[in-house]
Motif scaffolding. Structure first.
Motif, short mmCIF file in Angstrom:
data_model
loop_
_atom_site.label_atom_id
_atom_site.label_comp_id
_atom_site.label_asym_id
_atom_site.label_seq_id
_atom_site.Cartn_x
_atom_site.Cartn_y
_atom_site.Cartn_z
N GLU A 179 56.18 10.92 29.27
CA GLU A 179 55.33 10.78 28.10
C GLU A 179 56.08 11.19 26.84
N TYR A 180 56.83 12.29 26.93
CA TYR A 180 57.61 12.74 25.78
C TYR A 180 58.68 11.72 25.42
N ALA A 181 59.41 11.23 26.43
CA ALA A 181 60.50 10.28 26.18
C ALA A 181 59.99 9.00 25.54
N ASN A 182 58.91 8.45 26.09
CA ASN A 182 58.36 7.21 25.54
C ASN A 182 57.84 7.40 24.12
N ALA A 183 57.12 8.50 23.90
CA ALA A 183 56.57 8.75 22.57
C ALA A 183 57.68 8.97 21.54
N THR A 184 58.72 9.70 21.95
CA THR A 184 59.82 9.99 21.03
C THR A 184 60.59 8.72 20.68
N LEU A 185 60.85 7.88 21.67
CA LEU A 185 61.58 6.65 21.42
C LEU A 185 60.78 5.72 20.49
N GLN A 186 59.47 5.70 20.64
CA GLN A 186 58.65 4.90 19.74
C GLN A 186 58.70 5.45 18.32
N ARG A 187 58.67 6.76 18.17
CA ARG A 187 58.75 7.37 16.85
C ARG A 187 60.11 7.09 16.20
N LEU A 188 61.17 7.13 17.02
CA LEU A 188 62.51 6.90 16.49
C LEU A 188 62.70 5.46 16.01
N MET A 189 61.99 4.53 16.60
CA MET A 189 62.08 3.14 16.15
C MET A 189 61.50 3.00 14.75
N ILE A 190 60.56 3.86 14.38
CA ILE A 190 59.95 3.83 13.05
C ILE A 190 60.74 4.68 12.07
N ASP A 191 61.14 5.85 12.52
CA ASP A 191 61.85 6.79 11.65
C ASP A 191 62.91 7.53 12.48
N PRO A 192 64.19 7.15 12.38
CA PRO A 192 65.24 7.76 13.20
C PRO A 192 65.63 9.16 12.78
N TRP A 193 64.99 9.71 11.73
CA TRP A 193 65.40 11.01 11.19
C TRP A 193 64.36 12.11 11.45
N ILE A 194 63.49 11.88 12.41
CA ILE A 194 62.42 12.84 12.70
C ILE A 194 62.97 14.13 13.30
N ASP A 195 62.09 15.12 13.36
CA ASP A 195 62.38 16.40 14.03
C ASP A 195 63.62 17.09 13.48
N ASP A 196 63.73 17.12 12.17
CA ASP A 196 64.83 17.84 11.51
C ASP A 196 66.20 17.33 11.94
N CYS A 197 66.31 16.01 12.08
CA CYS A 197 67.58 15.34 12.42
C CYS A 197 68.06 15.64 13.84
N HIS A 198 67.19 16.08 14.71
CA HIS A 198 67.62 16.44 16.06
C HIS A 198 68.01 15.24 16.92
N HIS A 199 67.70 14.02 16.46
CA HIS A 199 68.03 12.83 17.25
C HIS A 199 69.07 11.94 16.56
#
Length: 248
Positions: A182-202
């Motif tokens: 659930e975390y992986a899928n949700a995070t990948l979807q968020r990254l497709m919209i904004d690759p700079w989320i979570d204080d640049c951790h990705h």
């Protein structure tokens, strides 16, 4: 949690993730070494006697300009704390770091020193921001010798999972196939919209290694798996250069 249980748990999560989507399929062989990675991280955070002895001998040495390019989730906070012990101002402690566009996003989180991404919505801590994305930051690092730490991307992703789950007080066991998927899928979807989320951790690690023109930004690239040995070499080299500068 015991070390054996931690290894068993993380391997279970890794193997479940490897069957969850194409992102992980090519990295199947990496899962077997993840338990070793966790042990290495704990060893570094605790600091061995050898490292502390080196730190004690190095603390009073005169140093030249050495800056740390903090790639998030690569033991950066531990290195910053070690640098603070050695009287280096690295990352969080380096108040010379500034971005040209800092004022545009300063209202987002006033208590932190921030850099805005081109979308002018997402902001990251200045010490997490890739130098290539800001002219002033690029020049600041270019004035000194630099080092950074790189690691296996999948291990970095899993490390972020444990970190963010702890920050959010995620209920239930973290070492759970469904929770991680659930975390992986949700995070990948968020990254497709904004690759700079979570204080640049990705943000991809390559963004921190070179400028947009291909010029190398990080002079000394340290491998996470050999961090203590290679970091000691960088510090020893800095000490040697300082001694030569004093003598010359």
């Amino acid at each position: 949690m015991s070390k054996s249980k931690l290894v068993e748990c993380t391997l279970a999560v890794m193997f479940s993730a490897l069957t969850a989507g194409s992102l992980f399929h090519a990295l199947r062989g990496k899962a077997r070494t993840f338990g070793q990675h966790m042990e290495q991280r704990n060893d570094f955070l605790n600091l061995t006697k050898e490292t502390m002895l080196f730190a004690k001998n190095h603390t009073n040495a005169t140093r030249r300009c050495l800056k740390f390019i903090h790639i998030p989730k690569n033991a950066g906070s531990a290195i910053e704390n070690l640098g603070y012990h050695l009287k280096y101002a690295w990352g969080l402690h380096d108040h010379s770091l500034h971005c040209l566009n800092a004022s545009e996003c300063s209202q987002t989180v006033p208590v932190r020193r921030l850099c805005c991404w081109p979308n002018n919505v997402t902001a990251c801590s200045v010490w997490h921001y890739p130098p290539r994305m800001d002219e002033e930051l690029t020049q600041n690092y270019a004035n000194c010798s630099t080092f950074c730490v790189v690691r296996d991307p999948l291990r970095r992703f899993v490390s972020e999972y444990f970190y963010i789950s702890k920050q959010r007080h995620t209920p239930g066991p973290l070492c759970n196939q469904r929770t991680f998927e659930e975390y992986a899928n949700a995070t990948l979807q968020r990254l497709m919209i904004d690759p700079w989320i979570d204080d640049c951790h990705h943000v991809p690690q390559a963004y921190y290694l070179s400028s947009r023109t291909g010029r190398r930004s990080c002079d000394h690239i340290i491998r996470y798996e050999h961090m203590q040995e290679e970091l000691s070499k960088v510090l020893s080299l800095d000490k040697l250069r300082s001694s030569r500068a004093e003598g010359g």
